[in-house]
Scaffold this motif. Structure first.
Motif, PDB file in Angstrom:
ATOM      1  N   ALA A 175       0.838  -1.204   0.000  1.00  9.16           N
ATOM      2  CA  ALA A 175       0.000   0.000   0.000  1.00  9.16           C
ATOM      3  C   ALA A 175       0.868   1.247   0.000  1.00  9.16           C
ATOM      4  O   ALA A 175       2.058   1.206   0.294  1.00  9.16           O
ATOM      5  CB  ALA A 175      -0.921  -0.002   1.222  1.00  9.16           C
ATOM      6  N   MET A 176       0.232   2.357  -0.339  1.00  8.64           N
ATOM      7  CA  MET A 176       0.888   3.662  -0.246  1.00  8.64           C
ATOM      8  C   MET A 176       0.112   4.520   0.735  1.00  8.64           C
ATOM      9  O   MET A 176      -1.116   4.660   0.621  1.00  8.64           O
ATOM     10  CB  MET A 176       0.954   4.350  -1.612  1.00  8.64           C
ATOM     11  CG  MET A 176       1.613   5.722  -1.570  1.00  8.64           C
ATOM     12  SD  MET A 176       1.831   6.475  -3.194  1.00  8.64           S
ATOM     13  CE  MET A 176       3.126   5.431  -3.867  1.00  8.64           C
ATOM     14  N   SER A 177       0.798   5.082   1.690  1.00 11.19           N
ATOM     15  CA  SER A 177       0.172   5.918   2.709  1.00 11.19           C
ATOM     16  C   SER A 177      -0.335   7.223   2.105  1.00 11.19           C
ATOM     17  O   SER A 177       0.420   7.966   1.472  1.00 11.19           O
ATOM     18  CB  SER A 177       1.181   6.221   3.811  1.00 11.19           C
ATOM     19  OG  SER A 177       0.795   7.348   4.569  1.00 11.19           O
ATOM     20  N   GLU A 178      -1.600   7.507   2.314  1.00 13.35           N
ATOM     21  CA  GLU A 178      -2.175   8.752   1.807  1.00 13.35           C
ATOM     22  C   GLU A 178      -1.483   9.965   2.408  1.00 13.35           C
ATOM     23  O   GLU A 178      -1.150  10.927   1.705  1.00 13.35           O
ATOM     24  CB  GLU A 178      -3.671   8.801   2.112  1.00 13.35           C
ATOM     25  CG  GLU A 178      -4.336  10.091   1.651  1.00 13.35           C
ATOM     26  CD  GLU A 178      -5.803  10.171   2.020  1.00 13.35           C
ATOM     27  OE1 GLU A 178      -6.319  11.313   2.123  1.00 13.35           O
ATOM     28  OE2 GLU A 178      -6.440   9.115   2.212  1.00 13.35           O
ATOM     29  N   SER A 179      -1.239   9.925   3.715  1.00 11.22           N
ATOM     30  CA  SER A 179      -0.633  11.096   4.359  1.00 11.22           C
ATOM     31  C   SER A 179       0.789  11.320   3.866  1.00 11.22           C
ATOM     32  O   SER A 179       1.213  12.470   3.646  1.00 11.22           O
ATOM     33  CB  SER A 179      -0.643  10.935   5.884  1.00 11.22           C
ATOM     34  OG  SER A 179       0.207   9.884   6.300  1.00 11.22           O
ATOM     35  N   ARG A 180       1.549  10.220   3.667  1.00 11.84           N
ATOM     36  CA  ARG A 180       2.915  10.355   3.165  1.00 11.84           C
ATOM     37  C   ARG A 180       2.910  10.859   1.723  1.00 11.84           C
ATOM     38  O   ARG A 180       3.764  11.671   1.339  1.00 11.84           O
ATOM     39  CB  ARG A 180       3.643   9.023   3.252  1.00 11.84           C
ATOM     40  CG  ARG A 180       3.931   8.562   4.674  1.00 11.84           C
ATOM     41  CD  ARG A 180       4.949   9.481   5.365  1.00 11.84           C
ATOM     42  NE  ARG A 180       5.191   9.059   6.736  1.00 11.84           N
ATOM     43  CZ  ARG A 180       6.146   8.207   7.084  1.00 11.84           C
ATOM     44  NH1 ARG A 180       6.945   7.704   6.170  1.00 11.84           N
ATOM     45  NH2 ARG A 180       6.305   7.866   8.350  1.00 11.84           N
ATOM     46  N   LEU A 181       1.967  10.359   0.915  1.00  6.65           N
ATOM     47  CA  LEU A 181       1.891  10.820  -0.468  1.00  6.65           C
ATOM     48  C   LEU A 181       1.559  12.304  -0.520  1.00  6.65           C
ATOM     49  O   LEU A 181       2.178  13.065  -1.284  1.00  6.65           O
ATOM     50  CB  LEU A 181       0.852  10.010  -1.235  1.00  6.65           C
ATOM     51  CG  LEU A 181       0.639  10.404  -2.704  1.00  6.65           C
ATOM     52  CD1 LEU A 181       1.945  10.316  -3.493  1.00  6.65           C
ATOM     53  CD2 LEU A 181      -0.433   9.531  -3.344  1.00  6.65           C
TER      54      LEU A 181
ATOM     55  N   PHE B 189      -4.799   4.248  -5.556  1.00 10.16           N
ATOM     56  CA  PHE B 189      -3.693   3.535  -4.906  1.00 10.16           C
ATOM     57  C   PHE B 189      -3.270   4.172  -3.589  1.00 10.16           C
ATOM     58  O   PHE B 189      -2.550   3.571  -2.802  1.00 10.16           O
ATOM     59  CB  PHE B 189      -2.485   3.398  -5.839  1.00 10.16           C
ATOM     60  CG  PHE B 189      -1.862   4.683  -6.298  1.00 10.16           C
ATOM     61  CD1 PHE B 189      -1.099   5.456  -5.438  1.00 10.16           C
ATOM     62  CD2 PHE B 189      -2.015   5.111  -7.611  1.00 10.16           C
ATOM     63  CE1 PHE B 189      -0.508   6.641  -5.862  1.00 10.16           C
ATOM     64  CE2 PHE B 189      -1.431   6.288  -8.051  1.00 10.16           C
ATOM     65  CZ  PHE B 189      -0.678   7.055  -7.166  1.00 10.16           C
ATOM     66  N   ALA B 190      -3.699   5.395  -3.330  1.00 14.87           N
ATOM     67  CA  ALA B 190      -3.408   6.028  -2.039  1.00 14.87           C
ATOM     68  C   ALA B 190      -4.350   5.446  -0.982  1.00 14.87           C
ATOM     69  O   ALA B 190      -5.562   5.455  -1.147  1.00 14.87           O
ATOM     70  CB  ALA B 190      -3.587   7.528  -2.134  1.00 14.87           C
ATOM     71  N   THR B 191      -3.773   4.916   0.088  1.00 17.83           N
ATOM     72  CA  THR B 191      -4.555   4.237   1.114  1.00 17.83           C
ATOM     73  C   THR B 191      -4.646   5.099   2.371  1.00 17.83           C
ATOM     74  O   THR B 191      -3.619   5.553   2.893  1.00 17.83           O
ATOM     75  CB  THR B 191      -3.903   2.886   1.481  1.00 17.83           C
ATOM     76  OG1 THR B 191      -3.823   2.081   0.308  1.00 17.83           O
ATOM     77  CG2 THR B 191      -4.716   2.158   2.535  1.00 17.83           C
TER      78      THR B 191
END
Length: 310
Positions: free
Chosen positions: A193-199, A227-229
């Motif tokens: 997964a990709m972290s929404e906050s980090r993105l 893809f943003a989780t």
């Protein structure tokens, strides 16, 4: 056989380095066994090296063999020595990709129709049986693959998810295909997964630095691709920033697909190691291990013994 064993199932060469390259390098360095299964050779990938454009599917159609070498170089950079192609090299072909008007990937109908062995055309049980054999041989405590949407909709990512999840179920049934090995129930399964906050933080830093082209069209304060989780759906965050150099070397090895001025390198250069060296996961099966200070697991193996029945 190592006491702690990680199995990753990915669709094409380069997917593994983008998604979990730092985690793979970290676990290898710590003495854990890492096995990568790649489902296709990425024959339909876009070629970013002009002098290699002749490898394309509509010309020499030899990109898959070239990417096989790129993957070997990437695995050498990460220290991974156990890598296999699902069913053997060439069994399944890249299904190609097109873009839906809504912005997510879909299959290329021409490629899928032209190539019977396109991965999207694969018989699910047949493909899963190839993986069952590997699961029962490797006997991993942890499996990592994609979510049900394959991150961004690519048909081969979706198919890899289906094959991995089905194979995990079949491999655990003692009476199923005994000829494929002794049954093994994988105790814990994660989806990358990709972290929404980090993105959002990464995009914000890029925009503030004057970079408007990396991940063009993404607004750090607006809607993001699927893809943003959301962080509340994340289970684990593996801090492998100490292995960022190895991840970057693996990305560079996939030279036909990734350029050093592309988005991953831009993130690393402008945002820092944390953006590329911390990799996130959703839990799909099993109990979560001990949580770190930020509310995430910090080790995919936390709380797991060598055998799920111990």
């Amino acid at each position: 056989m190592n006491d702690q064993r990680l199995l990753l199932v990915h669709a094409h060469p380069d997917d593994e380095s983008i998604g979990q390259g730092a985690t793979m390098a970290k676990y290898v360095a710590e003495g854990r066994q890492v096995t990568l299964v790649t489902c296709t050779a990425g024959e339909m990938g876009e070629i970013l090296v002009p002098e290699l454009e002749h490898l394309a599917a509509d010309r020499d159609d030899t990109l898959g063999e070239h990417r096989r070498g790129e993957l070997a170089d990437a695995m050498a950079a990460l220290g991974v020595t156990d890598h296999r192609f699902l069913g053997g090299f060439g069994t399944y072909r890249d299904s190609g990709m097109a873009w839906h008007p809504d912005g997510h990937a879909i299959g290329d109908p021409e490629v899928i129709a032209k190539h019977p062995n396109a991965f999207w055309n694969a018989d699910l049980t047949e493909a899963a049986d190839h993986l069952v054999t590997i699961v029962r041989e490797v006997r991993p405590q942890v499996l990592v693959t994609y979510d049900e949407f394959g991150g961004y909709g690519h048909p081969d990512h979706i198919q890899a998810h289906r094959v991995a999840m089905y194979a995990a179920q079949l491999a655990a049934v003692p009476s199923y295909r005994k000829d494929l090995g002794e049954s093994w129930d994988i105790p814990r399964i994660y989806w990358g997964a990709m972290s929404e906050s980090r993105l959002r933080a990464g995009l914000r830093a890029l925009r503030e630095a004057g970079d408007t082209t990396t991940f063009e069209g993404m607004d750090p304060d607006g809607p993001l691709p699927r893809f943003a989780t959301s962080d509340d759906n994340l289970a684990a965050a593996i801090d492998a920033t100490a292995y960022l150099d190895q991840k970057m070397a693996a990305l560079r090895a996939h030279a036909t697909q990734i350029t050093t001025d592309g988005p991953f390198f831009a993130l690393s250069n402008n945002v820092g190691a944390e953006a590329m060296g911390v990799e996130f996961f959703r839990i799909a099966k099993g109990e979560r291990g001990e949580l770190g200070p930020h509310g995430f697991e910090t080790d995919l193996f936390a709380g797991l013994s060598a055998r799920p029945t111990d």
